[in-house]
Design a protein around this motif. Structure first.
Motif, short mmCIF file in Angstrom:
data_model
loop_
_atom_site.label_atom_id
_atom_site.label_comp_id
_atom_site.label_asym_id
_atom_site.label_seq_id
_atom_site.Cartn_x
_atom_site.Cartn_y
_atom_site.Cartn_z
N GLU A 1 0.87 -1.24 -0.16
CA GLU A 1 -0.10 -0.03 0.16
C GLU A 1 1.07 1.18 -0.13
OE1 GLU A 1 -3.28 0.21 3.66
OE2 GLU A 1 -3.35 -2.69 2.97
N THR A 2 0.35 2.23 -0.78
CA THR A 2 1.00 3.64 -0.26
C THR A 2 -0.22 4.61 0.72
OG1 THR A 2 0.19 4.29 -2.77
CG2 THR A 2 2.18 3.02 -2.63
N ASP A 3 1.05 5.48 1.06
CA ASP A 3 0.19 5.96 1.81
C ASP A 3 0.32 7.87 1.84
OD1 ASP A 3 -1.79 4.02 3.48
OD2 ASP A 3 0.10 3.94 4.94
N ASN A 4 -0.23 8.62 1.54
CA ASN A 4 0.18 9.91 1.73
C ASN A 4 -0.15 10.54 0.56
OD1 ASN A 4 -0.58 10.57 5.14
ND2 ASN A 4 1.51 10.19 4.93
N ASN A 5 -0.58 10.00 -0.81
CA ASN A 5 -0.78 10.43 -1.99
C ASN A 5 -0.86 11.63 -2.51
OD1 ASN A 5 0.39 6.95 -2.58
ND2 ASN A 5 -1.46 6.54 -1.75
N CYS B 1 5.27 4.26 1.59
CA CYS B 1 5.13 3.58 1.24
C CYS B 1 5.67 2.77 2.01
CB CYS B 1 5.36 2.81 -0.36
SG CYS B 1 7.34 2.73 -0.52
N GLU B 2 5.71 1.00 2.17
CA GLU B 2 6.59 0.41 3.62
C GLU B 2 7.61 0.28 3.13
OE1 GLU B 2 4.32 -3.77 3.90
OE2 GLU B 2 2.24 -2.94 3.08
N ASP B 3 8.38 -0.04 3.51
CA ASP B 3 9.73 0.01 3.86
C ASP B 3 9.76 -1.40 3.61
OD1 ASP B 3 12.67 -0.60 3.34
OD2 ASP B 3 12.56 0.38 5.74
N PHE B 4 10.15 -1.72 2.18
CA PHE B 4 10.18 -3.14 1.90
C PHE B 4 11.74 -3.54 1.59
CE2 PHE B 4 10.30 0.01 -1.79
CZ PHE B 4 11.34 -0.30 -2.58
N ILE B 5 12.69 -2.89 2.62
CA ILE B 5 13.96 -3.10 2.33
C ILE B 5 14.20 -3.59 3.72
CG2 ILE B 5 16.67 -2.38 2.42
CD1 ILE B 5 15.68 -0.65 0.40
N THR B 6 13.91 -2.78 5.16
CA THR B 6 14.53 -3.07 6.09
C THR B 6 13.21 -3.18 7.01
OG1 THR B 6 14.99 -0.81 6.40
CG2 THR B 6 16.52 -1.95 6.22
N GLN B 7 12.14 -3.20 6.95
CA GLN B 7 10.95 -3.44 7.16
C GLN B 7 11.05 -2.37 8.07
OE1 GLN B 7 12.00 -6.35 6.08
NE2 GLN B 7 10.58 -5.82 4.19
N GLU B 8 11.40 -1.00 8.08
CA GLU B 8 11.31 -0.52 9.37
C GLU B 8 10.69 0.51 9.06
OE1 GLU B 8 15.66 0.63 10.05
OE2 GLU B 8 15.88 -1.21 10.50
N ASP B 9 10.78 2.43 9.18
CA ASP B 9 9.93 3.26 8.65
C ASP B 9 9.71 3.32 7.53
OD1 ASP B 9 10.15 4.20 11.67
OD2 ASP B 9 12.51 5.62 10.68
N PRO B 10 8.75 4.08 7.17
CA PRO B 10 7.86 4.02 5.69
C PRO B 10 8.80 4.98 4.62
CG PRO B 10 6.42 4.86 7.37
CD PRO B 10 7.31 4.45 7.92
#
Length: 164
Positions: A113-117, A137-146
């Motif tokens: 999902e993406t937010d604040n588009n 978007c979700e941090d797909f690399i480290t799963q930390e902050d967006p």
């Protein structure tokens, strides 16, 4: 080049070149809705060997079924829209449905999902419709902050030539 996609990770900025993109205003269920699809190429020649981007060679963004107050592409010039990732609406049967408007797909496998588009439409130097889309978007690399992202693309009318 039609545009760029950038993800601003704290460790590095991932940069993707756009391979194809399109934008339409569609009349659907008695409403005008926005449809946008943006897909990167999978060329990694500009990427360092140890980059996170090597694990995610291709991304695509899409927007579907978001109601807008315009009827034509030409009416998008100069307009801005805030688009939620999804919304809950009551259908004609009185049931609540979740409507997903935005999507980020990684490597044709994982949907995020993406937010604040925030979408801003304008014109590029050649007069083509231009889109600047910013959000998280979700941090797909480290799963930390967006992760913050920015998409900048021009919708260029490609001429299709057919040989007889």
């Amino acid at each position: 080049m039609k545009g760029l996609i950038k993800f601003y990770h704290p460790d590095e900025t991932l940069e993707y070149h756009i391979r194809k993109c399109f934008c339409k205003v569609v009349f659907l269920n008695k409403k005008n809705t926005l449809v946008v699809e943006i897909e990167s190429d999978d060329d990694l020649d500009h990427v360092e060997e140890d980059s996170y981007q090597n694990e995610y060679p291709q991304v695509s963004f899409s927007i579907e079924d978001f109601e807008i107050p315009v009827k034509t592409i030409q009416q998008l010039y100069g307009k801005s829209f805030q688009i939620p990732s999804y919304d809950e609406k009551e259908n004609e049967n009185g049931e609540v449905e979740e409507l997903y408007y935005t999507n980020l797909n990684l490597n044709d496998e994982e949907d995020l999902e993406t937010d604040n588009n925030e979408l801003k439409f304008g014109k590029d130097e050649q007069g083509n419709l231009k889109l600047i889309w910013q959000g998280y978007c979700e941090d797909f690399i480290t799963q930390e902050d967006p992760l913050r992202f920015k998409v900048s693309c021009s919708f260029i009318n490609d001429i299709l030539e057919i040989d007889d």
